[in-house]
Write a protein that holds these residues in place. Structure first.
Motif, PDB file in Angstrom:
ATOM      1  N   GLY A   1       0.831  -1.033  -0.116  1.00  0.00           N
ATOM      2  CA  GLY A   1      -0.072   0.020  -0.206  1.00  0.00           C
ATOM      3  C   GLY A   1       0.947   1.204  -0.019  1.00  0.00           C
ATOM      4  N   ASP A   2       1.971   1.192   0.588  1.00  0.00           N
ATOM      5  CA  ASP A   2       2.689   2.360   0.674  1.00  0.00           C
ATOM      6  C   ASP A   2       4.242   2.052   0.716  1.00  0.00           C
ATOM      7  OD1 ASP A   2       3.083   1.863   3.225  1.00  0.00           O
ATOM      8  OD2 ASP A   2       1.712   3.371   3.893  1.00  0.00           O
ATOM      9  N   ALA A   3       5.317   2.890   0.960  1.00  0.00           N
ATOM     10  CA  ALA A   3       6.490   2.495   1.101  1.00  0.00           C
ATOM     11  C   ALA A   3       6.794   1.860   2.334  1.00  0.00           C
ATOM     12  CB  ALA A   3       7.595   3.921   1.128  1.00  0.00           C
ATOM     13  N   THR A   4       6.365   2.086   3.383  1.00  0.00           N
ATOM     14  CA  THR A   4       6.401   1.250   4.625  1.00  0.00           C
ATOM     15  C   THR A   4       6.108   0.062   4.407  1.00  0.00           C
ATOM     16  OG1 THR A   4       6.036   3.337   5.928  1.00  0.00           O
ATOM     17  CG2 THR A   4       5.739   1.161   7.079  1.00  0.00           C
ATOM     18  N   CYS A   5       4.751  -0.200   3.815  1.00  0.00           N
ATOM     19  CA  CYS A   5       4.407  -1.761   3.628  1.00  0.00           C
ATOM     20  C   CYS A   5       5.244  -2.402   2.506  1.00  0.00           C
ATOM     21  CB  CYS A   5       3.030  -1.574   3.026  1.00  0.00           C
ATOM     22  SG  CYS A   5       1.734  -0.846   4.196  1.00  0.00           S
ATOM     23  N   ILE A   6       5.934  -1.948   1.462  1.00  0.00           N
ATOM     24  CA  ILE A   6       6.724  -2.162   0.707  1.00  0.00           C
ATOM     25  C   ILE A   6       8.036  -2.787   1.442  1.00  0.00           C
ATOM     26  CG2 ILE A   6       7.963  -2.223  -1.434  1.00  0.00           C
ATOM     27  CD1 ILE A   6       6.026  -0.592  -2.306  1.00  0.00           C
ATOM     28  N   GLY A   7       8.501  -1.945   2.252  1.00  0.00           N
ATOM     29  CA  GLY A   7       9.645  -2.342   3.135  1.00  0.00           C
ATOM     30  C   GLY A   7       9.341  -3.642   4.026  1.00  0.00           C
ATOM     31  N   ARG A   8       8.137  -3.978   4.414  1.00  0.00           N
ATOM     32  CA  ARG A   8       7.613  -5.258   4.962  1.00  0.00           C
ATOM     33  C   ARG A   8       7.948  -6.460   3.893  1.00  0.00           C
ATOM     34  NH1 ARG A   8       3.342  -2.657   6.943  1.00  0.00           N
ATOM     35  NH2 ARG A   8       3.460  -1.485   9.088  1.00  0.00           N
ATOM     36  N   VAL A   9       7.409  -6.196   2.838  1.00  0.00           N
ATOM     37  CA  VAL A   9       7.359  -7.205   1.808  1.00  0.00           C
ATOM     38  C   VAL A   9       9.021  -7.435   1.539  1.00  0.00           C
ATOM     39  CG1 VAL A   9       6.814  -7.524  -0.542  1.00  0.00           C
ATOM     40  CG2 VAL A   9       5.244  -6.562   0.882  1.00  0.00           C
ATOM     41  N   VAL A  10       9.528  -6.416   1.558  1.00  0.00           N
ATOM     42  CA  VAL A  10      11.092  -6.771   1.145  1.00  0.00           C
ATOM     43  C   VAL A  10      11.865  -7.398   2.203  1.00  0.00           C
ATOM     44  CG1 VAL A  10      13.175  -5.617   0.947  1.00  0.00           C
ATOM     45  CG2 VAL A  10      11.430  -4.579  -0.412  1.00  0.00           C
ATOM     46  N   GLN A  11      11.393  -7.296   3.423  1.00  0.00           N
ATOM     47  CA  GLN A  11      12.145  -8.164   4.572  1.00  0.00           C
ATOM     48  C   GLN A  11      11.583  -9.570   4.363  1.00  0.00           C
ATOM     49  OE1 GLN A  11      14.581  -6.970   6.527  1.00  0.00           O
ATOM     50  NE2 GLN A  11      14.974  -9.019   6.935  1.00  0.00           N
ATOM     51  N   ILE A  12      10.306  -9.923   4.082  1.00  0.00           N
ATOM     52  CA  ILE A  12       9.847 -11.260   4.065  1.00  0.00           C
ATOM     53  C   ILE A  12      10.478 -11.937   2.960  1.00  0.00           C
ATOM     54  CG2 ILE A  12       7.739 -12.568   3.466  1.00  0.00           C
ATOM     55  CD1 ILE A  12       6.127 -10.296   4.960  1.00  0.00           C
ATOM     56  N   VAL A  13      10.623 -11.165   1.833  1.00  0.00           N
ATOM     57  CA  VAL A  13      11.073 -12.092   0.418  1.00  0.00           C
ATOM     58  C   VAL A  13      12.882 -12.216   0.788  1.00  0.00           C
ATOM     59  CG1 VAL A  13      11.638 -11.695  -1.974  1.00  0.00           C
ATOM     60  CG2 VAL A  13       9.522 -10.695  -0.780  1.00  0.00           C
ATOM     61  N   LYS A  14      13.378 -11.223   1.327  1.00  0.00           N
ATOM     62  CA  LYS A  14      14.842 -11.278   1.661  1.00  0.00           C
ATOM     63  C   LYS A  14      15.051 -12.676   2.409  1.00  0.00           C
ATOM     64  CE  LYS A  14      18.807  -8.738   3.088  1.00  0.00           C
ATOM     65  NZ  LYS A  14      19.151  -7.505   3.516  1.00  0.00           N
ATOM     66  N   ASP A  15      14.031 -12.734   3.645  1.00  0.00           N
ATOM     67  CA  ASP A  15      14.302 -13.925   4.477  1.00  0.00           C
ATOM     68  C   ASP A  15      14.064 -15.297   3.800  1.00  0.00           C
ATOM     69  OD1 ASP A  15      15.003 -12.195   6.512  1.00  0.00           O
ATOM     70  OD2 ASP A  15      13.049 -12.102   7.591  1.00  0.00           O
ATOM     71  N   ALA A  16      12.988 -15.390   2.955  1.00  0.00           N
ATOM     72  CA  ALA A  16      12.495 -16.545   2.078  1.00  0.00           C
ATOM     73  C   ALA A  16      13.586 -16.712   1.192  1.00  0.00           C
ATOM     74  CB  ALA A  16      10.989 -16.151   1.515  1.00  0.00           C
ATOM     75  N   SER A  17      14.167 -15.609   0.740  1.00  0.00           N
ATOM     76  CA  SER A  17      15.078 -16.065  -0.654  1.00  0.00           C
ATOM     77  C   SER A  17      16.483 -16.817  -0.188  1.00  0.00           C
ATOM     78  CB  SER A  17      15.492 -14.969  -1.392  1.00  0.00           C
ATOM     79  OG  SER A  17      16.046 -13.832  -0.652  1.00  0.00           O
ATOM     80  N   ARG A  18      16.665 -16.601   1.170  1.00  0.00           N
ATOM     81  CA  ARG A  18      17.992 -17.542   1.522  1.00  0.00           C
ATOM     82  C   ARG A  18      17.521 -18.928   1.672  1.00  0.00           C
ATOM     83  NH1 ARG A  18      17.501 -13.238   6.058  1.00  0.00           N
ATOM     84  NH2 ARG A  18      19.039 -11.448   5.441  1.00  0.00           N
ATOM     85  N   GLU A  19      16.444 -19.318   1.832  1.00  0.00           N
ATOM     86  CA  GLU A  19      16.208 -20.615   1.940  1.00  0.00           C
ATOM     87  C   GLU A  19      15.677 -21.393   0.714  1.00  0.00           C
ATOM     88  OE1 GLU A  19      15.868 -22.078   5.054  1.00  0.00           O
ATOM     89  OE2 GLU A  19      16.597 -20.055   5.883  1.00  0.00           O
ATOM     90  N   SER A  20      15.127 -20.730  -0.243  1.00  0.00           N
ATOM     91  CA  SER A  20      14.774 -21.469  -1.612  1.00  0.00           C
ATOM     92  C   SER A  20      14.439 -20.212  -2.582  1.00  0.00           C
ATOM     93  CB  SER A  20      13.352 -22.023  -1.307  1.00  0.00           C
ATOM     94  OG  SER A  20      12.452 -21.188  -0.750  1.00  0.00           O
ATOM     95  N   SER A  21      14.147 -20.753  -3.853  1.00  0.00           N
ATOM     96  CA  SER A  21      13.870 -19.888  -5.090  1.00  0.00           C
ATOM     97  C   SER A  21      12.446 -19.392  -4.736  1.00  0.00           C
ATOM     98  CB  SER A  21      13.825 -20.774  -6.106  1.00  0.00           C
ATOM     99  OG  SER A  21      14.925 -21.252  -6.477  1.00  0.00           O
ATOM    100  N   VAL A  22      12.507 -17.898  -4.976  1.00  0.00           N
ATOM    101  CA  VAL A  22      10.888 -17.394  -4.858  1.00  0.00           C
ATOM    102  C   VAL A  22      10.586 -16.536  -5.915  1.00  0.00           C
ATOM    103  CG1 VAL A  22       9.871 -15.672  -3.169  1.00  0.00           C
ATOM    104  CG2 VAL A  22      11.592 -17.007  -2.333  1.00  0.00           C
ATOM    105  N   VAL A  23       9.094 -16.871  -6.384  1.00  0.00           N
ATOM    106  CA  VAL A  23       8.685 -15.850  -7.423  1.00  0.00           C
ATOM    107  C   VAL A  23       7.636 -15.009  -6.558  1.00  0.00           C
ATOM    108  CG1 VAL A  23       7.240 -15.789  -9.287  1.00  0.00           C
ATOM    109  CG2 VAL A  23       8.878 -17.544  -9.014  1.00  0.00           C
ATOM    110  N   ILE A  24       7.536 -13.672  -6.770  1.00  0.00           N
ATOM    111  CA  ILE A  24       6.542 -12.984  -6.189  1.00  0.00           C
ATOM    112  C   ILE A  24       5.639 -12.456  -7.185  1.00  0.00           C
ATOM    113  CG2 ILE A  24       7.959 -12.457  -3.950  1.00  0.00           C
ATOM    114  CD1 ILE A  24       7.790  -9.571  -4.886  1.00  0.00           C
ATOM    115  N   VAL A  25       4.425 -12.393  -6.633  1.00  0.00           N
ATOM    116  CA  VAL A  25       3.209 -11.760  -7.640  1.00  0.00           C
ATOM    117  C   VAL A  25       2.769 -10.510  -6.835  1.00  0.00           C
ATOM    118  CG1 VAL A  25       0.950 -12.105  -8.459  1.00  0.00           C
ATOM    119  CG2 VAL A  25       2.498 -13.886  -8.648  1.00  0.00           C
TER     120      VAL A  25
END
Length: 474
Positions: free
Chosen positions: A9-33
């Motif tokens: 929804g805004d820059a703060t929310c996208i910051g949360r998304v980035v952290q979630i994806v960063k953590d997940a991408s250490r474990e496995s391949s990730v595609v995001i939609v």
């Protein structure tokens, strides 16, 4: 992983998304939609409508607001000057394209389904470069990918269906090399294209569907729908304060809830993964530490028959009836053939055993054209008094009681209606699906809250789910 409008929804929310994806991408391949930012698609559809009415100042003002919203996020998210300029230039091109489409619509005073798809899809196309850029700022290699390159659909603008084999070939060719290089593809949700390249959309809320389509064709281990709620709840918490998150439900239960208006999933979401049996999670991007709800082929028993309740409003009850219809040939066939011709979606059907009345429910937006078509179809019968009335009853709602284990569990319907009777909730019509995984009934709109509360209390859903969660946690 799919991230909904509130999650980006805004820059703060996208910051949360980035952290979630960063953590997940250490474990496995990730595609995001990614979806459009919250509220953006509605504004784009409004702009299209203003353009059709020739209101240039109005749609220009909407585009100015949307541009400011996205530029504010860009400035906060992207510090690298070269990257910021590159993404800013990409956003400018998309906004210019949108304004050109609206100018053309205003000139012709005509908004075709194909043009509406093009305009309403701009939000996702604006989100993807922003999120990919924010990932890059955090040291994750992200690349925006337009779903028009991946998801091949039929040509039904506004509600297209995927052609899975062709989508599989395209997605493997485009995404697999990125995943092999450790890149996170950031795909535009909601969008596909026909084989000849015309952009289509998958229907409102279709980004969920985009994620399960791509998860299925790439044979993902799991699909996570990140949203702003903790999972699938036993009822709408705004109406039932003691509603709880359900730890695990079946595809069938989730589909029934989505069909009857539960906002957590697009109704078609699970079509794509049903054959593959891929688990789908519903989780909260604002509280990623919470486990959410897991949707699996068979689900898990909660110790009772009923799992969840949902209600759908903005509907009307149409009745075709009177004693005279007993002798009218093929009333049922004619009624629903006529309804299908005007493309009205029938949500519930109930017929009296005497065959004096056929009742069915459609969305309020479909009501007028459905009734007009029925009155035309039965004009001769009404004139000869074989059909006494075709009536519309508004101010109602459907409540659905859903649970996979309701099949073969005696007394559930009786308990439901006893609970409603105790709370003085009057039932207008009843239907039970042949799958026996839901009982649906129609009540006055002002009785919805009482109906949900009474049923939720009768089956101790808040207590049972809370206990079940505690057992899982221990």
């Amino acid at each position: 992983m799919k991230f909904g409008g509130t999650s980006v929804g805004d820059a703060t929310c996208i910051g949360r998304v980035v952290q979630i994806v960063k953590d997940a991408s250490r474990e496995s391949s990730v595609v995001i939609v990614v979806s459009a930012m919250s509220g953006v698609t509605n504004r784009l559809i409004e702009a299209a409508g203003r353009a059709e009415a020739g209101e240039r100042d109005s749609f220009n003002a909407i585009f100015a607001d949307l541009r400011a919203q996205h530029e504010a996020a860009l400035v906060r998210l992207i510090q690298d000057p070269q990257r910021r300029n590159q993404i800013g230039s990409c956003l400018d091109k998309i906004f210019d394209e949108g304004k050109r489409l609206c100018e053309g619509t205003a000139l012709l005073r005509e908004l075709t389904p194909r043009t509406l798809d093009l305009i309403s899809s701009l939000g996702e196309r604006l989100s993807a470069p922003l999120v990919a850029g924010a990932l890059a700022e955090a040291g994750v290699r992200g690349e925006p990918v337009e779903a028009t390159e991946l998801i091949v659909t039929d040509s039904c603008h506004g509600g297209a269906d995927p052609l899975m084999d062709r989508t599989r070939r395209r997605s493997e060719a485009r995404l697999r090399p990125l995943l092999d290089q450790g890149v996170v593809p950031v795909v535009t949700g909601f969008i596909g294209s026909t084989e000849d390249g015309a952009l289509t959309t998958l229907g409102r809320g279709g980004s969920d569907y985009s994620a399960t389509i791509l998860g299925a064709v790439l044979n993902a281990d799991e699909i996570i729908i990140w949203t702003d709620v903790d999972g699938v709840l036993t009822a709408d918490p705004r109406l039932v304060p003691d509603a709880r998150t359900i730890p695990e439900i079946s595809y069938r239960e989730a589909s029934e809830l989505a069909y009857f208006g539960a906002k957590v999933l697009h109704p078609k979401t699970l079509h794509a993964v049903a054959e593959a049996g891929i688990p789908v999670w519903i989780r909260n991007s604002f509280a990623p530490e919470r486990i959410g709800t897991k949707i699996t082929p068979k689900g898990r028993s909660n110790g009772g028959g009923v799992k969840a309740l949902t209600a759908i409003r903005d509907v009307v009850l149409i009745t075709v009836g009177g004693p005279g219809i007993v002798g009218v040939p093929d009333v049922v066939g004619r009624t629903f053939a006529t309804t299908a011709e005007v493309r009205a979606n029938v949500l519930l059907i109930s017929q009296s055993s005497s065959q004096n009345d056929i009742c069915f429910i459609v969305s309020a937006s479909d009501a007028k054209r459905t009734v007009d078509a029925l009155r035309k179809e039965f004009a001769q019968d009404v004139a000869h008094e074989k059909v006494e009335h075709i009536t519309v009853h508004s101010g109602i709602a459907i409540v659905a009681v859903v649970g996979e284990n309701m099949r073969g569990a005696p007394g559930l319907a009786g308990r439901t209606f006893n609970a409603l009777g105790r709370d003085n909730v009057n039932i207008i019509a009843i239907a039970q699906g042949s799958s026996e995984s839901n009982i649906s009934f129609v009540v006055s709109e002002h009785d919805v809250k009482a109906a949900l509360a009474a049923t939720h209390r009768e089956f101790a859903l808040g207590v049972r789910v809370a206990q079940h969660s505690n057992v899982m946690g221990s």
